[in-house]
Structures are given as structure tokens and as C-alpha cells.
Design an enzyme around this catalytic site. Structure first.
Site, PDB file in Angstrom:
ATOM      1  N   LEU A  76       0.834  -1.201   0.000  1.00 39.94           N
ATOM      2  CA  LEU A  76       0.000   0.000   0.000  1.00 39.94           C
ATOM      3  C   LEU A  76       0.872   1.257   0.000  1.00 39.94           C
ATOM      4  O   LEU A  76       2.074   1.188   0.263  1.00 39.94           O
ATOM      5  CB  LEU A  76      -0.906  -0.019   1.236  1.00 39.94           C
ATOM      6  CG  LEU A  76      -1.831  -1.240   1.341  1.00 39.94           C
ATOM      7  CD1 LEU A  76      -2.600  -1.218   2.651  1.00 39.94           C
ATOM      8  CD2 LEU A  76      -2.793  -1.305   0.155  1.00 39.94           C
ATOM      9  N   PRO A  77       0.274   2.423  -0.274  1.00 35.92           N
ATOM     10  CA  PRO A  77       1.102   3.632  -0.412  1.00 35.92           C
ATOM     11  C   PRO A  77       1.864   4.039   0.860  1.00 35.92           C
ATOM     12  O   PRO A  77       3.078   4.251   0.810  1.00 35.92           O
ATOM     13  CB  PRO A  77       0.087   4.709  -0.811  1.00 35.92           C
ATOM     14  CG  PRO A  77      -1.047   3.959  -1.442  1.00 35.92           C
ATOM     15  CD  PRO A  77      -1.120   2.659  -0.693  1.00 35.92           C
TER      16      PRO A  77
ATOM     17  N   THR B 226       6.417   0.837   1.711  1.00 36.12           N
ATOM     18  CA  THR B 226       7.430   1.656   2.374  1.00 36.12           C
ATOM     19  C   THR B 226       6.685   2.606   3.304  1.00 36.12           C
ATOM     20  O   THR B 226       5.966   3.494   2.839  1.00 36.12           O
ATOM     21  CB  THR B 226       8.236   2.479   1.348  1.00 36.12           C
ATOM     22  OG1 THR B 226       8.820   1.596   0.403  1.00 36.12           O
ATOM     23  CG2 THR B 226       9.323   3.282   2.042  1.00 36.12           C
TER      24      THR B 226
ATOM     25  N   LYS C 127      15.455   0.851   4.101  1.00 33.53           N
ATOM     26  CA  LYS C 127      14.797   1.302   2.864  1.00 33.53           C
ATOM     27  C   LYS C 127      14.826   2.827   2.758  1.00 33.53           C
ATOM     28  O   LYS C 127      15.044   3.397   1.690  1.00 33.53           O
ATOM     29  CB  LYS C 127      13.353   0.773   2.858  1.00 33.53           C
ATOM     30  CG  LYS C 127      12.465   1.319   1.781  1.00 33.53           C
ATOM     31  CD  LYS C 127      12.860   0.859   0.390  1.00 33.53           C
ATOM     32  CE  LYS C 127      11.928   1.483  -0.659  1.00 33.53           C
ATOM     33  NZ  LYS C 127      12.440   1.330  -2.015  1.00 33.53           N
TER      34      LYS C 127
ATOM     35  N   LYS D  44       7.044  11.334  -0.150  1.00 37.21           N
ATOM     36  CA  LYS D  44       6.686  10.642   1.113  1.00 37.21           C
ATOM     37  C   LYS D  44       7.932  10.000   1.731  1.00 37.21           C
ATOM     38  O   LYS D  44       8.219  10.168   2.912  1.00 37.21           O
ATOM     39  CB  LYS D  44       5.630   9.571   0.829  1.00 37.21           C
ATOM     40  CG  LYS D  44       5.339   8.643   2.003  1.00 37.21           C
ATOM     41  CD  LYS D  44       4.853   7.259   1.584  1.00 37.21           C
ATOM     42  CE  LYS D  44       5.833   6.527   0.734  1.00 37.21           C
ATOM     43  NZ  LYS D  44       5.629   5.091   0.568  1.00 37.21           N
TER      44      LYS D  44
HETATM   45  P1  NAD Z   1       0.453   2.581  -6.229  1.00 34.66           P
HETATM   46  O1  NAD Z   1      -0.184   3.854  -5.798  1.00 34.66           O
HETATM   47  O2  NAD Z   1       0.637   2.297  -7.682  1.00 34.66           O
HETATM   48  O3  NAD Z   1      -0.362   1.317  -5.607  1.00 34.66           O
HETATM   49  C1  NAD Z   1      -0.974   1.315  -4.342  1.00 34.66           C
HETATM   50  C2  NAD Z   1      -2.267   0.533  -4.479  1.00 34.66           C
HETATM   51  O4  NAD Z   1      -2.850   0.352  -3.190  1.00 34.66           O
HETATM   52  C3  NAD Z   1      -3.302   1.228  -5.352  1.00 34.66           C
HETATM   53  O5  NAD Z   1      -3.706   0.353  -6.396  1.00 34.66           O
HETATM   54  C4  NAD Z   1      -4.458   1.509  -4.372  1.00 34.66           C
HETATM   55  O6  NAD Z   1      -5.730   1.440  -4.983  1.00 34.66           O
HETATM   56  C5  NAD Z   1      -4.259   0.422  -3.360  1.00 34.66           C
HETATM   57  N1  NAD Z   1      -4.867   0.659  -2.060  1.00 34.66           N
HETATM   58  C6  NAD Z   1      -4.731   1.721  -1.234  1.00 34.66           C
HETATM   59  N2  NAD Z   1      -5.423   1.544  -0.093  1.00 34.66           N
HETATM   60  C7  NAD Z   1      -6.016   0.323  -0.194  1.00 34.66           C
HETATM   61  C8  NAD Z   1      -6.859  -0.438   0.658  1.00 34.66           C
HETATM   62  N3  NAD Z   1      -7.246   0.011   1.863  1.00 34.66           N
HETATM   63  N4  NAD Z   1      -7.293  -1.648   0.235  1.00 34.66           N
HETATM   64  C9  NAD Z   1      -6.916  -2.116  -0.985  1.00 34.66           C
HETATM   65  N5  NAD Z   1      -6.107  -1.446  -1.832  1.00 34.66           N
HETATM   66  C10 NAD Z   1      -5.668  -0.239  -1.448  1.00 34.66           C
HETATM   67  O7  NAD Z   1       1.850   2.505  -5.466  1.00 34.66           O
HETATM   68  P2  NAD Z   1       3.117   1.558  -5.801  1.00 34.66           P
HETATM   69  O8  NAD Z   1       4.032   2.291  -6.727  1.00 34.66           O
HETATM   70  O9  NAD Z   1       2.647   0.187  -6.135  1.00 34.66           O
HETATM   71  O10 NAD Z   1       3.830   1.561  -4.363  1.00 34.66           O
HETATM   72  C11 NAD Z   1       3.358   0.790  -3.268  1.00 34.66           C
HETATM   73  C12 NAD Z   1       4.379   0.902  -2.135  1.00 34.66           C
HETATM   74  O11 NAD Z   1       5.642   0.414  -2.605  1.00 34.66           O
HETATM   75  C13 NAD Z   1       4.622   2.345  -1.665  1.00 34.66           C
HETATM   76  O12 NAD Z   1       4.826   2.336  -0.278  1.00 34.66           O
HETATM   77  C14 NAD Z   1       5.894   2.742  -2.413  1.00 34.66           C
HETATM   78  O13 NAD Z   1       6.608   3.741  -1.716  1.00 34.66           O
HETATM   79  C15 NAD Z   1       6.638   1.416  -2.457  1.00 34.66           C
HETATM   80  N6  NAD Z   1       7.601   1.235  -3.566  1.00 34.66           N
HETATM   81  C16 NAD Z   1       7.283   1.628  -4.845  1.00 34.66           C
HETATM   82  C17 NAD Z   1       8.221   1.433  -5.859  1.00 34.66           C
HETATM   83  C18 NAD Z   1       7.933   1.829  -7.302  1.00 34.66           C
HETATM   84  O14 NAD Z   1       8.886   1.841  -8.123  1.00 34.66           O
HETATM   85  N7  NAD Z   1       6.687   2.139  -7.673  1.00 34.66           N
HETATM   86  C19 NAD Z   1       9.466   0.833  -5.571  1.00 34.66           C
HETATM   87  C20 NAD Z   1       9.736   0.427  -4.274  1.00 34.66           C
HETATM   88  C21 NAD Z   1       8.793   0.634  -3.276  1.00 34.66           C
END
Ligand code: NAD
Length: 307
Positions: free
Chosen positions: A65-66, A103, A178, A253
């Protein structure tokens, strides 16, 4: 076959869940966004009507999740400001393994981990590095905080999504490592953008300059694997209008989390603070939804392409 519950199917969670399904596991998924559900189902995952249904009967559950508020909202039932908040820990069988790969701030990770332990549920904080390309290829780096035995138990599942599995230390240590990593990532992405923009303004070709620096002492991951200049690297977000990838708002964030950590540790982080201001400025200008490598546009002339 293990029954796995997977919540959060965004840029990262979607391809991670798909890799688990491809390996033959029964992956029960839920996301608030229907289009993300559709993609996961097309990849072989099993649709659940809500988060509770997704985790029902699962020995292993994963959240991606975010931010901390979403993770606390989901697992502890604290108001997350959006629908989906419920005390899901209560729905897990005793002995289940909860892997949170989001994260998030260290305090939230510890809070959820302690609440899980109190209910007899094993918990590891397991943030990842490697971007969407790594999530898709199953080559992520997992950075784990928690009990060594729980890390060992999680390894066979994590190995289906990642190549490098590290135990950083006790509960919360994965998040600390991280944050250090992402602060460094922000610094070298901004530095890479700055160097490329300078060279191009002085008449160099961005691809040629990237190749030269890539074989010189300026080489780094942003330059070599995630080049911010459009067209230099076919598969990088820069070459598709900075869509997908790692959103600027998520980098902001993470830099905020790193600043909190620095304050707690009384540690000086001048480069990290500058990077935070740069990415914050970029997000404030309306670019929060673009991949973070779009920081390059801060350095380019108004008429991009005419440097
Ligand atoms: P994103 O915004 O694409 O995905 C998050 C998903 O969570 C969304 O689809 C949203 O609808 C869903 N969501 C939110 N609340 C919810 C709930 N209560 N129930 C069900 N679904 C819910 O974000 P992302 O890029 O996939 O990143 C996710 C995490 O990974 C973050 O913490 C980010 O910092 C970390 N991260 C991202 C990357 C990257 O390259 N994108 C790399 C490493 C770490």
C-alpha cells in the site's frame, strides 16, 4: 500450493501478485481500484470482493500500500481516510505470516507488528527496491525487519518475487534501511538529471553522455538502469512520458520519512534535505503523479528538446 492473500495491486503489487500466481499459488487479491483488479485477474489471481475475503483462510498475507496510514487503516482498522479501513488482523488464523512490503514509517511498522504478535500472527516489514521492472521480472530486493525465524519462513515466498533477500535487523529495521536507500536514490536521480541537462545544454547528445558517464566514475543506478532523459533507455519511464514507475509523490513521502528518521537520530542530512525540497517543488508544480525521474524536467528549458 499456499493460499496467499494480497492487498494493494498498484504499480508494484500488481506484478508481484502475478509472479506468485505464475508460480502456482492461489493468490486471493483485493484493490480499491477496479482496473488494478482486472489486471491481476488477467494474470491468474483470484478476485476477492473485499480485503477480508482476500485474506480468508490464508497462511500468508501480503500488503503493498502507499503509506503508513493505509497499512494501519487496513490491518488495525484505524481511519485511513478512504474506504477499506477494518481490523483485518482479527480475520487471520493464529500462526499466519503477515508480510508488509509497503514503504512506511517505522512507528507504523512497529505498531502493526506488535499488534500482530499480540494476536499470535507473525509479521515482517519487508519493503522492496528495484522498481516496477524488478517487480515484473521477479528480481526485487527485499529488506526485512523482524524475527530471524519469520524471515526464514517468508523466504520461499519472497524468492518468487525477488532475487536479493536481506535481513536488516529487528522489527522496523527493514524500513530504516529502505529509507536510507531511497534518500540516496533521490540524491543520485537529481544529480544525474542535473549533469545530463548541463551536458545537453552545452551541445552533447544525452545518450552519448550517458554512455560516457556510465563507464566513468559518475555511474549510478539512475543513470544506468533508470535514465531520466526521454529516449535514452527504451524501457525507462522517461521514454513513455514518465507514466507508471515510482510516482514523485511517493518519493516525496519517502524523503519525508527519511527526514523524520534523521531528526530522531540527530543525524545531519543536508543532501537528503535538498533532494526533498527539489522533489517537493516538482510535486507542487503538479507532477506528483509522474514517475520521479521526471525531476529532469525541472532542469530542462521551457521548450524541452531545444536545448
Ligand atoms: P500505487 O499507488 O501504484 O499502488 C498502491 C495501491 O494500493 C493502489 O492500487 C491503491 O488502490 C491500493 N490501495 C490503497 N489503499 C487500499 C486499501 N485500503 N485496500 C486495498 N487497496 C488499497 O503505489 P506503488 O508504486 O505500487 O507503491 C506501493 C508501495 O511500494 C509504496 O509504499 C511505495 O513507496 C513502495 N515502492 C514503490 C516502488 C515503485 O517503483 N513504484 C518501488 C519500491 C517501493
Amino acid at each position: 500450493m499456499t493460499r496467499i492473500g494480497f492487498i494493494g495491486l498498484g504499480n508494484m503489487g500488481g506484478p508481484m501478485a502475478a509472479n506468485l500466481a505464475r508460480a502456482g499459488h492461489g493468490v486471493q487479491v483485493f484493490d480499491l481500484m477496479p482496473e488494478n483488479m482486472d489486471k491481476a485477474i488477467a494474470a491468474g489471481c483470484i478476485a476477492a470482493g473485499d480485503a477480508r475475503e482476500a485474506v480468508s483462510g490464508c497462511e500468508v498475507v501480503i500488503s503493498m500500500l502507499p503509506a503508513g496510514e493505509h497499512v494501519r487503516g487496513l490491518w488495525l482498522g484505524e481511519s485511513a481516510g478512504e474506504k477499506g479501513g477494518q481490523d483485518l488482523l482479527a480475520a487471520l488464523p493464529v500462526g499466519a505470516l503477515l508480510i508488509d512490503s509497503s514503504t512506511i514509517d517505522v512507528a507504523s511498522a512497529r505498531q502493526v507488528g506488535k499488534a500482530a504478535k499480540a494476536r499470535g500472527i507473525r509479521f515482517i516489514d519487508a519493503p522492496v527496491s528495484g522498481g516496477v521492472a524488478g517487480a515484473t521480472a521477479g528480481t526485487l530486493t527485499f529488506i526485512i525487519g523482524g524475527e530471524p525465524a519469520d524471515f526464514e519462513a517468508a523466504k520461499p515466498i519472497l524468492a518468487l518475487m525477488g532475487q536479493n533477500l536481506f535481513h536488516a535487523g529487528p522489527l522496523g529495521a527493514g524500513q530504516i534501511a529502505k529509507m536510507c536507500n531511497n534518500m540516496l536514490l533521490a540524491i543520485h536521480m537529481a544529480g544525474t538529471a542535473e549533469a545530463l541537462a548541463l551536458g545537453v545544454k552545452e551541445g552533447l547528445d544525452p545518450g552519448v553522455l550517458s554512455t560516457i558517464m556510465g563507464k566513468s566514475s559518475g555511474n549510478n543506478w539512475s543513470l544506468e538502469r533508470y535514465n531520466p532523459w526521454p529516449g535514452v533507455m527504451e524501457n525507462a519511464p522517461a521514454s513513455r512520458g514518465y507514466q507508471g514507475g515510482f510516482m514523485t509523490r511517493l518519493m516525496v513521502k519517502d524523503l519525508g520519512l527519511a527526514m523524520g528518521l534523521a531528526e530522531h537520530a540527530h543525524s545531519a542530512v543536508p543532501m537528503g534535505a535538498l533532494a526533498r525540497n527539489l522533489f517537493n517543488l516538482h510535486a507542487q508544480q503538479g507532477q506528483g503523479g509522474l514517475d520521479f525521474s521526471s525531476i529532469l524536467t525541472l532542469y530542462r528549458s521551457k521548450e524541452a528538446g531545444k536545448e
